[in-house]
Motif scaffolding. Structure first.
Motif, PDB file in Angstrom:
ATOM      1  N   SER A  67       0.847  -1.190   0.000  1.00 45.17           N
ATOM      2  CA  SER A  67       0.000   0.000   0.000  1.00 45.17           C
ATOM      3  C   SER A  67       0.883   1.241   0.000  1.00 45.17           C
ATOM      4  O   SER A  67       2.036   1.198   0.435  1.00 45.17           O
ATOM      5  CB  SER A  67      -0.948   0.006   1.196  1.00 45.17           C
ATOM      6  OG  SER A  67      -0.223   0.007   2.392  1.00 45.17           O
ATOM      7  N   THR A  75     -11.413  -0.099  -7.010  1.00 41.84           N
ATOM      8  CA  THR A  75     -12.579  -0.078  -6.131  1.00 41.84           C
ATOM      9  C   THR A  75     -12.360   0.986  -5.056  1.00 41.84           C
ATOM     10  O   THR A  75     -11.296   1.028  -4.432  1.00 41.84           O
ATOM     11  CB  THR A  75     -12.779  -1.448  -5.450  1.00 41.84           C
ATOM     12  OG1 THR A  75     -12.937  -2.442  -6.461  1.00 41.84           O
ATOM     13  CG2 THR A  75     -14.009  -1.441  -4.559  1.00 41.84           C
ATOM     14  N   GLU A 102     -13.035   2.104  -1.492  1.00 39.54           N
ATOM     15  CA  GLU A 102     -13.447   1.533  -0.202  1.00 39.54           C
ATOM     16  C   GLU A 102     -14.078   2.596   0.695  1.00 39.54           C
ATOM     17  O   GLU A 102     -14.976   2.306   1.457  1.00 39.54           O
ATOM     18  CB  GLU A 102     -12.236   0.927   0.518  1.00 39.54           C
ATOM     19  CG  GLU A 102     -11.737  -0.351  -0.125  1.00 39.54           C
ATOM     20  CD  GLU A 102     -12.708  -1.496   0.068  1.00 39.54           C
ATOM     21  OE1 GLU A 102     -12.914  -1.923   1.212  1.00 39.54           O
ATOM     22  OE2 GLU A 102     -13.258  -1.965  -0.944  1.00 39.54           O
ATOM     23  N   GLU A 103     -13.560   3.804   0.621  1.00 39.59           N
ATOM     24  CA  GLU A 103     -14.060   4.912   1.447  1.00 39.59           C
ATOM     25  C   GLU A 103     -14.094   6.156   0.571  1.00 39.59           C
ATOM     26  O   GLU A 103     -13.047   6.635   0.152  1.00 39.59           O
ATOM     27  CB  GLU A 103     -13.154   5.120   2.657  1.00 39.59           C
ATOM     28  CG  GLU A 103     -13.584   6.235   3.577  1.00 39.59           C
ATOM     29  CD  GLU A 103     -14.985   6.061   4.129  1.00 39.59           C
ATOM     30  OE1 GLU A 103     -15.788   6.990   3.980  1.00 39.59           O
ATOM     31  OE2 GLU A 103     -15.277   5.005   4.708  1.00 39.59           O
ATOM     32  N   ASP A 104     -15.294   6.667   0.286  1.00 37.65           N
ATOM     33  CA  ASP A 104     -15.388   7.802  -0.640  1.00 37.65           C
ATOM     34  C   ASP A 104     -15.234   9.159   0.034  1.00 37.65           C
ATOM     35  O   ASP A 104     -15.135  10.178  -0.643  1.00 37.65           O
ATOM     36  CB  ASP A 104     -16.672   7.743  -1.464  1.00 37.65           C
ATOM     37  CG  ASP A 104     -17.927   7.811  -0.621  1.00 37.65           C
ATOM     38  OD1 ASP A 104     -17.834   7.707   0.607  1.00 37.65           O
ATOM     39  OD2 ASP A 104     -19.006   7.968  -1.203  1.00 37.65           O
ATOM     40  N   HIS A 154      -8.313   3.717   1.364  1.00 36.02           N
ATOM     41  CA  HIS A 154      -9.456   4.364   0.725  1.00 36.02           C
ATOM     42  C   HIS A 154      -9.751   3.744  -0.644  1.00 36.02           C
ATOM     43  O   HIS A 154     -10.903   3.726  -1.075  1.00 36.02           O
ATOM     44  CB  HIS A 154      -9.165   5.863   0.527  1.00 36.02           C
ATOM     45  CG  HIS A 154      -8.777   6.566   1.790  1.00 36.02           C
ATOM     46  ND1 HIS A 154      -7.522   7.073   2.006  1.00 36.02           N
ATOM     47  CD2 HIS A 154      -9.480   6.831   2.909  1.00 36.02           C
ATOM     48  CE1 HIS A 154      -7.463   7.639   3.201  1.00 36.02           C
ATOM     49  NE2 HIS A 154      -8.642   7.497   3.774  1.00 36.02           N
ATOM     50  N   LEU A 158      -8.721   0.470  -3.507  1.00 41.10           N
ATOM     51  CA  LEU A 158      -8.064  -0.811  -3.841  1.00 41.10           C
ATOM     52  C   LEU A 158      -7.795  -0.823  -5.328  1.00 41.10           C
ATOM     53  O   LEU A 158      -8.691  -0.556  -6.135  1.00 41.10           O
ATOM     54  CB  LEU A 158      -8.951  -2.001  -3.484  1.00 41.10           C
ATOM     55  CG  LEU A 158      -9.382  -2.141  -2.017  1.00 41.10           C
ATOM     56  CD1 LEU A 158     -10.280  -3.360  -1.862  1.00 41.10           C
ATOM     57  CD2 LEU A 158      -8.166  -2.228  -1.098  1.00 41.10           C
TER      58      LEU A 158
END
Length: 171
Positions: free
Chosen positions: A77, A153, A155-157, A166, A168
Motif C-alpha cells: 500500500s 474499487t 473503499e471509502e469515498d 481508501h 483498492l
C-alpha cells in the motif's frame, strides 16, 4: 520604603500573571493534530480478489508536477497526496520502472481521482485542513489488455483520516 516594596511585589505579581496568560495552548500546533489526509491505496491480486499483491518497481507521479514518488522497495500500500485546490488529481502509475532487463518495458497507467475538497478549521495555530468528499476514480482500460491495472474499487469515498485504505487497485 514600604510603598516601594509594595509596588515591587505588585509589579512582580502582575508580570507573572501577564506572562502566564499571554501564551495560549492554541498558539502551538501539536504534532498529533490531524492534518490534510493522504490517499491510501492498497494493491490487490486481481485473480484472487483478496490477496495482497505488491506491484514491481512502482513509481507514482502526479501529472503536471515534476516530483516522482519512487517506491524502491515493493509495498502493498502507498499514501499519496491529492490536490487541495481543484476537483481532481491525475496520476501516472508505472510498474517495472527501473528494471535492468532490456526485455521488460515499463508499463504506465493513468488514473484520475475526482473529489470535492472541503476545508475544516482545526485551530488558530494549525489553521485549516482539507478533507475530500465523494471520491471516485477512473482510468482508461485499453482493449488490447496493455493495462497493468485491471480495476479500481473505492473503499471509502470520504477521505477524512489515514486509518485504513481508501482505494483498492487490482492488478
Amino acid at each position: 520604603m514600604k510603598l516601594y516594596k509594595t509596588l515591587t511585589i505588585l509589579f512582580c505579581c502582575l508580570s507573572i500573571m501577564c506572562i502566564s496568560t499571554g501564551c495560549e495552548r492554541d498558539d502551538i500546533c501539536a504534532e498529533d493534530t490531524p492534518t490534510t489526509p493522504l490517499l491510501i491505496i492498497k494493491f490487490i491480486d486481481d485473480e484472487t480478489g483478496a490477496d495482497i499483491k505488491q506491484p514491481n518497481e512502482l513509481q507514482v507521479s502526479a501529472i503536471g508536477f515534476l516530483n516522482i514518488i519512487d517506491y524502491e522497495t515493493n509495498q502493498d500500500s502507498i499514501m499519496i497526496p491529492l490536490r487541495t485546490r481543484g476537483l481532481l488529481t491525475n496520476f501516472q502509475f508505472t510498474i517495472d520502472s527501473d528494471t535492468t532487463d532490456d526485455e521488460v518495458v515499463p508499463n504506465i497507467d493513468e488514473v484520475s481521482f475526482q473529489y470535492t475538497p472541503v476545508e475544516e478549521y482545526v485551530s488558530s495555530a494549525c489553521g485549516f485542513k482539507v478533507n475530500y468528499n465523494g471520491l471516485t476514480a477512473s482510468f482508461e482500460n485499453e482493449e488490447d489488455g496493455g493495462n497493468w491495472i485491471k480495476r479500481i474499487t473505492i473503499e471509502e469515498d470520504n477521505i477524512t483520516d489515514e486509518t485504513a485504505a481508501h482505494v483498492l487497485i487490482f492488478h
